[in-house]
Motif scaffolding. Structure first.
Motif, short mmCIF file in Angstrom:
data_model
loop_
_atom_site.label_atom_id
_atom_site.label_comp_id
_atom_site.label_asym_id
_atom_site.label_seq_id
_atom_site.Cartn_x
_atom_site.Cartn_y
_atom_site.Cartn_z
N ARG A 1 -0.17 -5.66 -3.52
CA ARG A 1 -1.47 -5.61 -4.19
C ARG A 1 -2.62 -5.92 -3.24
NH1 ARG A 1 -2.05 -9.41 -8.27
NH2 ARG A 1 -0.15 -10.52 -7.75
N ARG A 2 -2.31 -6.44 -2.07
CA ARG A 2 -3.36 -6.64 -1.06
C ARG A 2 -3.70 -5.34 -0.34
NH1 ARG A 2 -0.30 -11.54 -0.06
NH2 ARG A 2 0.73 -10.55 1.72
N GLY A 3 -2.89 -4.30 -0.57
CA GLY A 3 -3.15 -3.01 0.04
C GLY A 3 -1.98 -2.53 0.87
N ALA A 4 -1.66 -1.24 0.76
CA ALA A 4 -0.57 -0.66 1.54
C ALA A 4 -0.93 0.78 1.88
CB ALA A 4 0.75 -0.71 0.77
N ILE A 5 -0.61 1.19 3.10
CA ILE A 5 -0.92 2.53 3.59
C ILE A 5 0.39 3.19 4.03
CG2 ILE A 5 -2.18 3.89 5.30
CD1 ILE A 5 -4.11 1.50 5.56
N ALA A 6 0.66 4.36 3.49
CA ALA A 6 1.84 5.11 3.93
C ALA A 6 1.59 5.65 5.34
CB ALA A 6 2.12 6.26 2.97
N VAL A 7 2.63 5.63 6.17
CA VAL A 7 2.53 6.14 7.53
C VAL A 7 3.69 7.11 7.75
CG1 VAL A 7 2.34 5.59 9.97
CG2 VAL A 7 1.53 3.94 8.27
N LEU A 8 3.37 8.35 8.10
CA LEU A 8 4.37 9.38 8.32
C LEU A 8 4.46 9.71 9.81
CD1 LEU A 8 3.60 11.83 5.38
CD2 LEU A 8 5.42 10.12 5.51
N ASP B 1 9.50 15.80 -2.36
CA ASP B 1 10.42 14.83 -1.77
C ASP B 1 9.66 13.74 -1.01
OD1 ASP B 1 12.67 16.15 -2.72
OD2 ASP B 1 12.85 17.40 -0.92
N VAL B 2 8.68 14.15 -0.22
CA VAL B 2 7.89 13.18 0.55
C VAL B 2 7.09 12.29 -0.39
CG1 VAL B 2 6.05 12.91 2.25
CG2 VAL B 2 7.79 14.70 2.55
N LEU B 3 6.45 12.90 -1.38
CA LEU B 3 5.66 12.13 -2.34
C LEU B 3 6.54 11.12 -3.07
CD1 LEU B 3 2.84 11.89 -3.67
CD2 LEU B 3 3.64 13.51 -5.39
N GLU B 4 7.72 11.55 -3.46
CA GLU B 4 8.64 10.66 -4.17
C GLU B 4 9.08 9.50 -3.29
OE1 GLU B 4 13.15 11.36 -5.16
OE2 GLU B 4 11.91 12.28 -6.73
N HIS B 5 9.40 9.80 -2.03
CA HIS B 5 9.87 8.75 -1.13
C HIS B 5 8.77 7.70 -0.91
CE1 HIS B 5 12.43 7.12 2.13
NE2 HIS B 5 11.26 6.74 2.63
N LEU B 6 7.55 8.16 -0.69
CA LEU B 6 6.46 7.21 -0.46
C LEU B 6 6.21 6.35 -1.69
CD1 LEU B 6 3.92 9.36 1.59
CD2 LEU B 6 5.67 7.76 2.42
N ALA B 7 6.25 6.96 -2.86
CA ALA B 7 6.02 6.19 -4.08
C ALA B 7 7.13 5.16 -4.29
CB ALA B 7 5.92 7.12 -5.28
N MET B 8 8.37 5.57 -4.05
CA MET B 8 9.50 4.67 -4.28
C MET B 8 9.48 3.49 -3.33
SD MET B 8 12.62 7.34 -5.02
CE MET B 8 13.83 6.02 -5.16
N HIS B 9 8.81 3.62 -2.18
CA HIS B 9 8.82 2.55 -1.19
C HIS B 9 7.48 1.87 -1.03
CE1 HIS B 9 12.49 4.81 -0.23
NE2 HIS B 9 12.95 3.67 0.22
N HIS B 10 6.49 2.26 -1.82
CA HIS B 10 5.26 1.47 -1.87
C HIS B 10 5.63 0.09 -2.41
CE1 HIS B 10 1.37 -0.07 -3.15
NE2 HIS B 10 0.78 0.91 -2.48
N PRO B 11 5.18 -1.00 -1.79
CA PRO B 11 5.67 -2.32 -2.21
C PRO B 11 5.43 -2.64 -3.68
CG PRO B 11 3.80 -2.49 -0.68
CD PRO B 11 4.26 -1.08 -0.65
N VAL B 12 4.32 -2.16 -4.26
CA VAL B 12 4.07 -2.44 -5.67
C VAL B 12 5.03 -1.64 -6.55
CG1 VAL B 12 2.39 -2.24 -7.54
CG2 VAL B 12 1.67 -3.09 -5.30
N PHE B 13 5.14 -0.35 -6.28
CA PHE B 13 6.07 0.47 -7.05
C PHE B 13 7.51 -0.01 -6.86
CE2 PHE B 13 2.97 4.22 -7.03
CZ PHE B 13 2.67 4.05 -8.37
N LEU B 14 7.85 -0.36 -5.62
CA LEU B 14 9.20 -0.83 -5.34
C LEU B 14 9.49 -2.12 -6.10
CD1 LEU B 14 11.83 -0.54 -3.75
CD2 LEU B 14 10.72 -1.72 -1.84
#
Length: 716
Positions: free
Chosen positions: A45-52, A306-319
């Motif tokens: 909740r402090r903020g997270a940025i996906a990095v590919l 697939d990429v969108l799903e992976h990022l969402a599943m591993h976002h710390p809040v969603f995870l």
């Protein structure tokens, strides 16, 4: 040990909380698992940025590199999903501008941001990626292996090419250090390893590079790479970020320098502001060590979804919310699991991933009543034969009550799963039933002549059980568990006959909030006197639990015994149980029970219209693979006077008046204190062995009983 190693590398890594939660969940330590999940969500909740991370691109769908068509779909999907594209230099300001999270964690909606990086500087990849960046108005980050560029290595872009692409405004440049992309001999056997993690093995001299030489080389890797890259690009380029080649800096399996991690972290901190590693989690989280930000590499044939799903599943809040839903389902906390599902759906969790977690939750929330050995879940066909997971075990039970019944039995079983939904089990055992009683040898009009007697009956049995689990296709449908058993019993000693015992039970869920079990048993009455007389019974059982809230369950149970000696007996009880302290597993409740037998029998318990009110205290928890459930009940009960007993006393009073003697006190129906204690323990002895013990003591009106069971099982 592995978790401690990860914490030692980067104690600021928020995904340590995810690992801690998994560890505590495997130990059965649910309060600690929930606490770790809460810390993971708080970090997110402090903020997270996906990095590919991408490497080489191709204009063909049939090469070993990702096609430009597929890469374009990745970028387009992320853009349409609302992702904000950032460069590494913008990450700090993005984190700084994040608003304070709301007090209620469920009100927080994760923001979406992504940094796209490349680790290859070949001209074709840069040309193809630039076309996508221009079409979608994006900026990508490129990590440059400075040494190969400096020497004009064939197949990669030169200095002038880098300058030209820098002028397009579609690229920012960071370092992939100087020569760290080139693996070096790290073992005498010639194995290659990262130059950041290993002293070089010199085969000619058969010696390792000295520790001092390693440290100097490492310092040059970081310092010279930044200085040289700024020289290539000009002073206007900050070159403040870098990537560890192959994500390796001493934490992998092949490293011959004990201090490699510390030395790399020190040199990186001196020369750069941001560093990227590789991780399946693929998110840079505010509060993490900025020199250890994680990147994720999409697979070659991943679609945009697939990429969108992976990022969402591993976002710390969603995870965290997904894990909380899973943990709540395993913990039987219906409302917590459903609340987290609702939050995931509200915040745009990808459909396919949502369907998976929804199915998991509904599968594991169902059926608080376990039916014998529930079969496993499988994606294979219900009747696909796959003999596996054999198991074996045995238990010993001992029973005694105020009717002078003394029984014990030992049973052994061996089972196997025939298909994903069917298991079969063979059982055999031996037991003894003893009972003491007195017989009046006098005629009714004579003075009583009492003679003590004792009966002993031995039992041997062999039988089989089978279990079946029906899985509905729809996640919200109710699974149905069926279990059936048949056994042949031989009674010897003071009794001599054989009998069949059978059982059929089913557990299902009429509603997500209500679980039910139905069962039919046919058995011999567990009393030596009854066995001598050939007494057996059929019992029809019902159990139901309504989950009012996660902290409030309402239970109902009923048993009706139809006994072949002309008697019948009804048991019925209602109870309400409230959780007072979740972390301690402390519960309190209220229970009402009713038991009534049509006829009075000396062989087994036959109360008459017994009413019982009890306060319930329960302590239940699961810690480090050790489960305990301790229940204490205290209250008052009253048994009505049987009409025949009252009539007999009335006749006695009449005779007392006629013959002038004291008839004594008559039968009374009064409230008396009653008590019950029950303890159940289960613990795992390694991966395959499991032990359990249960003890029960009940003290009711004119009756008490004690029972204990101990057993051991082996899962092959």
């Amino acid at each position: 040990k592995h978790l401690a190693f990860i914490e030692g590398i980067n104690p600021q890594n928020p995904y340590i909380h995810q690992m801690r939660a998994r560890l505590e969940l495997s130990r059965g330590n649910l309060p600690e698992a929930y606490s770790a999940i809460d810390r993971l969500e708080a970090a997110g909740r402090r903020g997270a940025i996906a990095v590919l991370q991408y490497s080489t691109l191709s204009d063909s769908d049939w090469s070993n590199a990702m096609s430009i068509r597929r890469f374009r779909l990745h970028m387009l999907t992320l853009k349409q999903a609302g992702y904000r594209f950032l460069t590494p230099s913008q990450m700090a300001s993005y984190f700084a501008e994040q608003p304070p999270p709301p007090k209620d964690i469920e009100d927080y909606v994760p923001s979406r941001a992504v940094v796209v990086t490349f680790d290859q500087v070949d001209i074709k990849t840069m040309r193809l990626a630039t076309s996508v960046a221009e079409d979608l108005d994006l900026v990508f980050a490129l990590h440059v292996p400075v040494g190969p560029v400096a020497v004009g290595h064939a197949g990669i872009a030169g200095v002038e090419t880098l300058r030209q692409y820098a002028q397009t405004g579609r690229w920012v440049f960071g370092s992939m250090l100087y020569d760290a992309v080139t693996l070096v001999p790290a073992r005498p056997d010639g194995r290659l390893g990262s130059p950041l993690a290993n002293r070089i093995w010199h085969a000619d001299d058969e010696t390792y590079e000295s520790e001092l030489a390693f440290s100097k080389r490492l310092r040059n890797e970081y310092r010279e790479s930044r200085l040289k890259l700024r020289e290539f690009l000009g002073e206007g380029h900050r070159v403040n970020f870098m990537a560890y080649p192959y994500g390796e800096y001493g934490q992998g399996l092949l490293s011959n320098v004990d201090t490699a991690i510390l030395q790399n972290q020190t040199e990186a901190a001196i020369n750069y502001e941001i560093g990227f590693t590789q991780s399946v989690f693929g998110h840079a989280v505010n509060g993490d060590n900025p020199l250890m930000y994680a990147r994720y590499t999409p697979q070659l044939f991943d679609s945009g979804e697939d990429v969108l799903e992976h990022l969402a599943m591993h976002h710390p809040v969603f995870l965290a919310r997904r894990m909380r839903a899973e943990c709540a389902a395993l913990d039987g906390r219906l409302y917590r699991a459903l609340d987290n599902l609702e939050t995931l759906r509200r915040d745009g969790y990808p459909d396919r991933a949502y369907d998976q977690i929804e199915k998991f939750v509904y599968d594991h929330l169902a059926l608080k009543f376990g039916v014998a050995r529930a079969t496993k879940k499988s994606d294979k066909g219900m009747f696909n034969v796959e003999l596996e997971r054999p198991y074996a075990g045995g238990h010993f039970e001992w029973f005694r009550d105020s009717l002078d019944r003394r029984n014990w039995r030992t049973a052994w079983y061996l089972g196997i799963y025939l298909t994903p939904v069917i298991n079969a089990e063979g059982r055999a055992g031996y037991g003894e039933y003893q009972q003491d009683f007195t017989v009046n040898l006098a005629k009714p009009e004579e003075t009583p002549v009492l003679e003590p007697r004792s009966l002993k009956v031995t039992e041997t049995f062999v039988g089989a059980n089978a279990g079946f689990r029906y899985e509905p296709r729809k996640p919200k449908g109710s699974p149905v568990l069926l279990n059936a058993g048949l056994a042949r019993h031989e009674y010897r000693g003071d009794a001599y006959y054989d009998d069949w015992a059978y059982m059929l039970e089913s557990a299902f869920r009429p509603s997500i909030y209500f679980d039910m079990v139905l069962r039919l048993d046919h058995e011999a009455m567990p009393s030596a006197r009854s066995l001598v007389e050939g007494t057996s019974y059929d019992v029809f059982s019902y159990g139901g639990v309504l989950r009012v809230r996660d902290w409030w369950d309402f239970w109902s149970r009923a048993n009706y015994y139809s006994i072949n000696d002309g008697n019948d007996r009804l048991h019925f009880d209602l109870s309400s149980l409230w959780e007072l302290v979740e972390s301690a597993g402390l519960h309190a409740g209220l229970e009402f029970g009713y038991v009534d037998a049509t006829h009075d029998k000396p062989d087994y318990w036959t109360p008459y219209k017994l009413n019982q009110w009890m306060l319930v205290g329960k302590l239940r928890d699961n810690v480090n693979r050790f489960y305990y459930d301790i229940t204490l009940k205290f209250g008052y009960a009253r048994e009505k006077i049987r009409p025949e007993d009252q009539d007999a006393y009335d006749r006695l009073v009449e005779n007392a008046r006629r013959w002038s003697f004291d008839p004594g006190d008559g039968p009374e129906s009064v409230w008396v204190p009653v008590f019950s204690a029950n303890a159940a323990l289960r613990w795992s002895l390694g991966r395959h062995w499991h032990a359990h013990w249960e003890g029960l003591y009940n003290e009711s009106v004119n009756y008490n009983e004690f029972k204990t069971i101990a057993g051991l099982s082996l899962m092959f």
